[in-house]
Each structure stands twice: as C-alpha cells, then as structure tokens.
Design a protein around this motif. Structure first.
Motif, PDB file in Angstrom:
ATOM      1  N   TYR A 200       8.610 -12.233  -4.949  1.00 14.34           N
ATOM      2  CA  TYR A 200       7.518 -13.027  -4.396  1.00 14.34           C
ATOM      3  C   TYR A 200       7.804 -13.432  -2.946  1.00 14.34           C
ATOM      4  O   TYR A 200       6.911 -13.386  -2.099  1.00 14.34           O
ATOM      5  CB  TYR A 200       7.285 -14.272  -5.247  1.00 14.34           C
ATOM      6  CG  TYR A 200       6.948 -13.991  -6.689  1.00 14.34           C
ATOM      7  CD1 TYR A 200       6.168 -12.894  -7.053  1.00 14.34           C
ATOM      8  CD2 TYR A 200       7.409 -14.824  -7.710  1.00 14.34           C
ATOM      9  CE1 TYR A 200       5.852 -12.638  -8.381  1.00 14.34           C
ATOM     10  CE2 TYR A 200       7.100 -14.578  -9.038  1.00 14.34           C
ATOM     11  CZ  TYR A 200       6.330 -13.483  -9.363  1.00 14.34           C
ATOM     12  OH  TYR A 200       6.018 -13.231 -10.674  1.00 14.34           O
ATOM     13  N   ALA A 203       7.327 -10.497  -0.685  1.00 16.68           N
ATOM     14  CA  ALA A 203       5.910 -10.186  -0.519  1.00 16.68           C
ATOM     15  C   ALA A 203       5.239 -11.177   0.421  1.00 16.68           C
ATOM     16  O   ALA A 203       4.402 -10.793   1.256  1.00 16.68           O
ATOM     17  CB  ALA A 203       5.218 -10.187  -1.880  1.00 16.68           C
ATOM     18  N   GLU A 204       5.592 -12.458   0.310  1.00 21.77           N
ATOM     19  CA  GLU A 204       4.999 -13.454   1.199  1.00 21.77           C
ATOM     20  C   GLU A 204       5.454 -13.252   2.639  1.00 21.77           C
ATOM     21  O   GLU A 204       4.674 -13.458   3.575  1.00 21.77           O
ATOM     22  CB  GLU A 204       5.377 -14.851   0.705  1.00 21.77           C
ATOM     23  CG  GLU A 204       4.712 -15.229  -0.608  1.00 21.77           C
ATOM     24  CD  GLU A 204       5.164 -16.592  -1.106  1.00 21.77           C
ATOM     25  OE1 GLU A 204       6.050 -17.194  -0.443  1.00 21.77           O
ATOM     26  OE2 GLU A 204       4.653 -17.045  -2.146  1.00 21.77           O
ATOM     27  N   GLN A 210      -2.134 -13.900  -2.575  1.00 28.87           N
ATOM     28  CA  GLN A 210      -1.937 -14.085  -4.001  1.00 28.87           C
ATOM     29  C   GLN A 210      -2.516 -12.925  -4.814  1.00 28.87           C
ATOM     30  O   GLN A 210      -1.902 -12.477  -5.780  1.00 28.87           O
ATOM     31  CB  GLN A 210      -2.569 -15.410  -4.435  1.00 28.87           C
ATOM     32  CG  GLN A 210      -1.792 -16.640  -3.994  1.00 28.87           C
ATOM     33  CD  GLN A 210      -0.402 -16.680  -4.620  1.00 28.87           C
ATOM     34  OE1 GLN A 210      -0.228 -16.362  -5.799  1.00 28.87           O
ATOM     35  NE2 GLN A 210       0.585 -17.057  -3.828  1.00 28.87           N
ATOM     36  N   ILE A 213      -0.153 -10.033  -4.537  1.00 23.91           N
ATOM     37  CA  ILE A 213       1.049 -10.264  -5.349  1.00 23.91           C
ATOM     38  C   ILE A 213       0.753 -10.025  -6.828  1.00 23.91           C
ATOM     39  O   ILE A 213       1.557  -9.424  -7.555  1.00 23.91           O
ATOM     40  CB  ILE A 213       1.572 -11.698  -5.121  1.00 23.91           C
ATOM     41  CG1 ILE A 213       2.114 -11.840  -3.701  1.00 23.91           C
ATOM     42  CG2 ILE A 213       2.652 -12.041  -6.136  1.00 23.91           C
ATOM     43  CD1 ILE A 213       2.562 -13.241  -3.346  1.00 23.91           C
TER      44      ILE A 213
END
Length: 305
Positions: A200, A203-204, A210, A213
C-alpha cells in the motif's frame, strides 16, 4: 569379526525409533479417525446401502440395484426442486458475496468510524440460530400479523406479500443474506489483513488512488478467499432446508414438500416412509453438489494461477 548393529534393526524384539514414532502418530490420529468413520463414513455407507433396496407393501424389502437412481433422474419433483435452488444460488450468492466484499473493503480502508463495532454488528446475525432468524423474519413478513401488515394498516397501502409463491424464494434469499453476509465478510476481511502493508505504501508513493489500490492489490489478494466463500455458499445453497421448512407453516401455499431437494428427501423419509428413495435423493444431491463445487474450485485455481 564382531557384527556392528545397524540403525533401524530390531533388537530383542523391540521396535525401532521410526516404528515407535509411527505408533505414536497413529495414537494421536486414531481418535479422530474413529470419530470420522463413525459420524461421516458410516452414515454415507449406510445411505448407499439403503439406496440399493426398495420397500413395498407386497414383497417387503427387495434389492433393486440402480433402479432408485434411475427413478431419481427422471423424477420431475426432484428436478424442479434442484432448479429452484440453482436459481437461488445464481441470484442470492453473487449478491451476498458482493455485499460482503464491499463491507470488507470498507472496514479495511481505515476510514470507517467505529470499524470494530461495525464489524461485530455485521457479523452478529450469524450468531443467531437459523430457526430463530427464520421465525423472526417470517413474522415480519406476515401481512396479517407482522411488519408488512402493520405498514399496510398504518399508511393505507398494499405492499406485496413476501410469503406469496412469486416472492417466497426472494424472501428466503433475504434471510440467508442477512445471516451469512457477515460470515463471508469476515473471511474476506481476514484475507485482507495478511496483505503486506508495504504494498500500500509503495502504491501511494507511486500516486495510486484508493480505487487503483483496490483493483491492483486488494482484489487479487482476495481471489483465494472469494473462491472459498463461493464454495461454502454453493454447498449451503444446495443444502437449503431450515428456512423453507420453518416458513412452510406460514406460507403453505407457497412452499410445498418438494420445495428444495433436502426438504423433498425429508418429506419422503418422514412423511412418506420411503426411506430408500430418500437416501437415493440425498446421495444424488450430494454427488451433484460435490461436482459443482469441485468445478468451481478448479476454475478459480486456474484463473488464480
């Protein structure tokens, strides 16, 4: 020359270390195997034995071989019941799993206020016994004494009767969804908790939102859990019995004795005294459920690989 004893050779009639470990292992497994054979294998074997005979008023109990199975595959009532639970499976299970997926994603997002209380609240209906849940919803469905009837009287309207023949299957689906959406949500939520948090974070950092993700990380991680939940739901759908059996007294015109295959087998056995044919229906239904669940598992594993 002096003979040197080798490892694993029995001396003075005493078992070797490997043989002793094997005996100890069987002592641990033995109680489970005994209970498994008693409560699982023995009933199946006895059901298969019963399905090979037929009891008649004239002639008594006689061996008929596969005649009961031939009769089952040409039984219109059985296939009508099977088609009914197949429709139930095709409609109710996707809706239930979709709701469970949304709830699991919402709780796992970390943005839901009171997530722990929400998780327990959604799971709580699963703790309600099926008989109690069905009776509760059955009385709410009532047009003369329940919630639907009270709404009709209070607002002067005429809501559709949930216990009518056209809506009874949807009403049962609502009860089952209310009971098991929390159970499936917990399976999916547990699968999300084992995902590495660094995925996560990466990915951020790359600027993923969101939705990205969810699509790229969470949904692939949930594939195995979704397969398990789907298989459990398939088995549960083909085993549908409690809800129609209890609602039968509240909706006698909508639910017949052959509404589902399990209810049909129960009626044959305890109302019609046709134990042999009831065992046949149970065996056929068990095999069909096993085949369908296995096909779904194979397709899910193939897509996963």
């Amino acid at each position: 020359m002096v003979a040197v004893p080798q490892t694993g050779v029995l001396r003075a009639g005493r078992p070797s270390a490997s043989s002793w470990r094997s005996l100890v292992g069987w002592r641990f497994v033995g109680p489970f195997m005994a209970v498994f054979a008693l409560v699982f294998l023995a009933p199946i074997g006895y059901s298969i034995y019963l399905s090979l005979f037929r009891t008649q008023l004239i002639g008594g109990t006689t061996f008929v071989g596969a005649d009961n199975y031939t009769q089952a595959f040409s039984d219109a009532q059985f296939w009508s019941a099977f088609g009914r639970v197949a429709v139930f499976l095709a409609v109710q299970v996707p809706i239930m799993l979709f709701l469970a997926l949304l709830l699991a994603l919402a709780i796992d997002s970390g943005r839901l206020y009171g997530a722990s209380f929400f998780r327990i609240s959604v799971f709580l209906p699963y703790a309600v016994p099926a008989v109690v849940a069905t009776l509760m919803w059955g009385f709410m469905y009532g047009t003369r004494f329940g919630l639907v009837g009270n709404l009709n009287e209070a607002f002067g309207i005429s809501l559709p009767n949930p216990l009518s023949p056209d809506l009874i299957l949807a009403s049962i689906g609502n009860i089952v969804t209310w009971q098991f959406v929390g159970y499936n949500m917990l399976i999916l939520y547990s699968a999300l908790k084992v995902v590495n948090p660094t995925l996560y974070e990466a990915a951020e950092i790359d600027g993923a939102g969101q939705l990205q993700i969810i699509r790229a990380i969470k949904l692939p991680a949930l594939r195995g859990a979704l397969i398990i939940a789907t298989i459990f739901s398939i088995i549960g759908s083909f085993q549908l019995f409690n809800e129609p059996s209890i609602l039968k007294n509240l909706a006698p015109n909508a639910i017949t004795s052959s509404f589902t295959p399990n209810l049909y087998a129960y009626s044959l056995s305890f109302a019609g005294q046709q134990f042999n044919y009831a065992a046949t229906i149970a065996i056929v239904m068990g095999l069909m459920t096993m085949i369908i669940a296995y096909v779904v598992q194979l397709r899910g594993m193939r897509k996963e690989s």
